[in-house]
Design a protein around this motif. Structure first.
Motif, short mmCIF file in Angstrom:
data_model
loop_
_atom_site.label_atom_id
_atom_site.label_comp_id
_atom_site.label_asym_id
_atom_site.label_seq_id
_atom_site.Cartn_x
_atom_site.Cartn_y
_atom_site.Cartn_z
N ILE A 129 13.27 11.12 -15.90
CA ILE A 129 13.22 10.94 -17.35
C ILE A 129 12.76 12.23 -18.04
O ILE A 129 13.33 12.66 -19.06
N THR A 130 11.73 12.87 -17.47
CA THR A 130 11.20 14.10 -18.06
C THR A 130 12.23 15.22 -18.03
O THR A 130 12.37 15.98 -19.00
N CYS A 131 12.98 15.34 -16.94
CA CYS A 131 14.01 16.38 -16.85
C CYS A 131 15.10 16.17 -17.89
O CYS A 131 15.64 17.13 -18.45
N LEU A 132 15.44 14.93 -18.17
CA LEU A 132 16.43 14.63 -19.20
C LEU A 132 15.89 15.05 -20.57
O LEU A 132 16.64 15.62 -21.38
N CYS A 133 14.62 14.81 -20.81
CA CYS A 133 14.00 15.24 -22.06
C CYS A 133 13.93 16.77 -22.15
O CYS A 133 14.18 17.36 -23.21
N LEU A 134 13.59 17.42 -21.03
CA LEU A 134 13.52 18.88 -21.01
C LEU A 134 14.89 19.50 -21.27
O LEU A 134 14.99 20.55 -21.91
N ALA A 135 15.95 18.85 -20.77
CA ALA A 135 17.31 19.34 -21.03
C ALA A 135 17.62 19.29 -22.51
O ALA A 135 18.22 20.22 -23.07
N THR A 151 13.81 30.84 -14.94
CA THR A 151 12.43 30.84 -14.45
C THR A 151 11.61 29.75 -15.14
O THR A 151 10.86 29.01 -14.49
N VAL A 152 11.77 29.64 -16.46
CA VAL A 152 11.05 28.61 -17.21
C VAL A 152 11.49 27.22 -16.74
O VAL A 152 10.67 26.31 -16.58
N ALA A 153 12.79 27.06 -16.50
CA ALA A 153 13.32 25.77 -16.06
C ALA A 153 12.72 25.35 -14.71
O ALA A 153 12.25 24.22 -14.55
N PHE A 154 12.72 26.26 -13.75
CA PHE A 154 12.17 25.94 -12.42
C PHE A 154 10.67 25.65 -12.49
O PHE A 154 10.16 24.73 -11.82
N CYS A 155 9.95 26.43 -13.30
CA CYS A 155 8.51 26.21 -13.45
C CYS A 155 8.24 24.86 -14.11
O CYS A 155 7.33 24.12 -13.68
N ALA A 156 9.03 24.52 -15.13
CA ALA A 156 8.84 23.25 -15.84
C ALA A 156 9.10 22.06 -14.91
O ALA A 156 8.36 21.07 -14.94
N ILE A 157 10.12 22.17 -14.09
CA ILE A 157 10.44 21.09 -13.15
C ILE A 157 9.33 20.95 -12.10
O ILE A 157 8.89 19.84 -11.78
N GLY A 158 8.85 22.08 -11.58
CA GLY A 158 7.77 22.04 -10.60
C GLY A 158 6.50 21.45 -11.17
O GLY A 158 5.84 20.62 -10.53
N ILE A 159 6.14 21.85 -12.40
CA ILE A 159 4.95 21.31 -13.05
C ILE A 159 5.11 19.81 -13.31
O ILE A 159 4.15 19.04 -13.14
N THR A 160 6.31 19.40 -13.70
CA THR A 160 6.58 17.98 -13.96
C THR A 160 6.32 17.14 -12.72
O THR A 160 5.66 16.09 -12.78
N ILE A 161 6.84 17.59 -11.58
CA ILE A 161 6.65 16.85 -10.33
C ILE A 161 5.17 16.74 -9.99
O ILE A 161 4.67 15.65 -9.65
#
Length: 305
Positions: A104-110, A132-142
Motif C-alpha cells: 500500500i505504501t509503495c502505491l502511495c509513494l508512486a 536512489t531516493v526510490a530504493f531508500c524509501a522502499i527500504g525504510i518502508t519495509i
C-alpha cells in the motif's frame, strides 16, 4: 430451521473460499507477474515511479501467496497446517502485515513521485525523483512496518488451530487505529491529493507547451484516480469495518447462527480486501496507453524472434 441456515452459511464460506478465492489468486498471480515482467524491462527500470510500482507488484504477489493461498487451503479445503504452532503464527502475522502495508505504501509513494515529477520546479524534481531516493524509501518502508508490527506479533498465539492475539491492548490499538488509518484513510487521502496535484500541475503548463499529450494525460489520470479510489474503498472499508466490529464485540455472547453470519461476512470482506492487490495490472492495461503499448510491443517482439 436455524441449524439448516447455519449449515448453509458454513457451506457457503467453504465454497466461497474455494471458488472465489482460487479465481482471485489466479487473476492476481497473472497480473502481478506481468507487472513484474513489464517493470523490469530496461526502459521502465530508469523511472523511479516504476520502481515503486515494481515493489508494489512484488509485495502484492508475496501477499497473495502468503495470506490468500493458506486461507484457500485451510478455510476452503479444510486442511489445517497450523497445528498449534505459535512460531508459525507469529511469522505469518509479521510477514503478512509487513508486505501488505509495504504494498500500500509503495502505491502511495508512486503517486507522490508522479506528483513531484510534474512539478514546475526543476530543483525539486531533481532532488526527489531519483532511483536512489526510490530504493531508500522502499527500504525504510519495509523496516518501519516490520518494527511497527513486531511488538504486537509477540502476543500472537496458536489456539485451536487459529492464530489469535492474547493482548487486548495491542489488538484494540491495531483494530481501532492502525488498520483504519493505514489500510484506508491515509492511502485514500494520499492518492486523491497526489492525483489531483498531478492534474493541477499538467493544467498549469504554459499554453505554448500544453499539448494534446498533456490533455490526454489529464483525462487518463482522472480515470485512473476514480478506479483506484473505488478499488481502495472496496478493498479497505469492508475489511476495516468488520475488523473494528469483531474487536468491539469480542466479549459479547453470541449464538451459533449469529456467529455463522458474522463468519460469512468476515470471509467476504477478506476476499474484497485482495482487490487492491490483484487489480493494478488490469487498471494499467485499460487506462494507460503507454503501459499497453509497451506490453503489446514487447509481446510482438518476442513473437517475431
Amino acid at each position: 430451521m436455524a441449524a439448516n441456515t447455519q449449515d448453509v452459511l458454513n457451506t457457503t464460506v467453504i465454497y466461497l473460499n474455494i471458488i472465489v478465492g482460487i479465481l482471485i489468486f489466479i487473476i492476481g498471480l497473472i497480473g502481478n507477474c506481468l507487472n513484474i515482467y513489464v517493470f523490469t524491462r530496461p526502459i521502465y527500470r530508469t523511472r523511479p515511479t516504476n520502481i515503486y510500482l515494481l515493489a508494489f507488484s512484488i509485495t502484492s504477489l508475496i501477499q497473495l501467496i502468503h495470506t490468500l493461498l493458506p486461507r484457500i487451503i485451510s478455510d476452503g479445503f479444510q486442511i489445517t497446517f497450523i497445528h498449534n504452532n505459535t512460531t508459525y503464527c507469529q511469522a505469518r502475522n509479521l510477514i503478512s502485515a509487513s508486505v501488505t502495508l509495504t504494498a500500500i505504501t509503495c502505491l502511495c509513494l508512486a503517486s507522490i513521485n508522479q506528483l513531484i515529477s510534474t512539478s514546475r520546479h526543476a530543483r525539486i524534481r531533481a532532488r526527489w525523483t531519483s532511483k536512489t531516493v526510490a530504493f531508500c524509501a522502499i527500504g525504510i518502508t519495509i523496516i518501519v512496518w516490520v518494527l511497527t508490527y513486531l511488538p504486537s506479533t509477540l502476543y500472537v498465539r496458536a489456539v485451536n488451530n487459529n492464530c489469535v492475539s492474547t493482548n487486548r491492548t495491542a489488538s484494540a490499538s491495531s483494530s481501532y487505529g492502525l488498520i483504519p488509518l493505514s489500510y484506508t484513510i491515509c492511502p485514500l487521502i494520499v492518492m486523491i491529493y497526489s492525483n489531483h496535484g498531478i492534474i493541477h500541475n499538467l493544467r498549469e503548463t504554459p499554453v505554448t507547451v500544453l499539448t494534446m499529450t498533456n490533455k490526454r494525460l489529464i483525462r487518463q489520470v482522472q480515470r485512473m484516480l476514480f478506479v483506484q479510489s473505488l478499488i481502495l474503498i472496496l478493498s479497505g472499508v469492508p475489511f476495516t469495518v468488520l475488523t473494528v466490529y469483531s474487536t468491539a464485540t469480542a466479549t459479547v455472547a453470541k449464538d451459533s447462527l449469529r456467529m455463522s453470519i458474522e463468519n460469512l461476512l468476515t470471509h467476504i470482506s477478506r476476499l474484497f480486501f485482495y482487490l487492491n492487490y490483484i487489480s493494478s495490472f488490469y487498471i494499467y492495461v485499460f487506462m494507460s496507453n503507454d503501459f499497453r503499448s509497451r506490453l503489446f510491443n514487447r509481446q510482438n517482439q518476442i513473437g517475431t524472434n
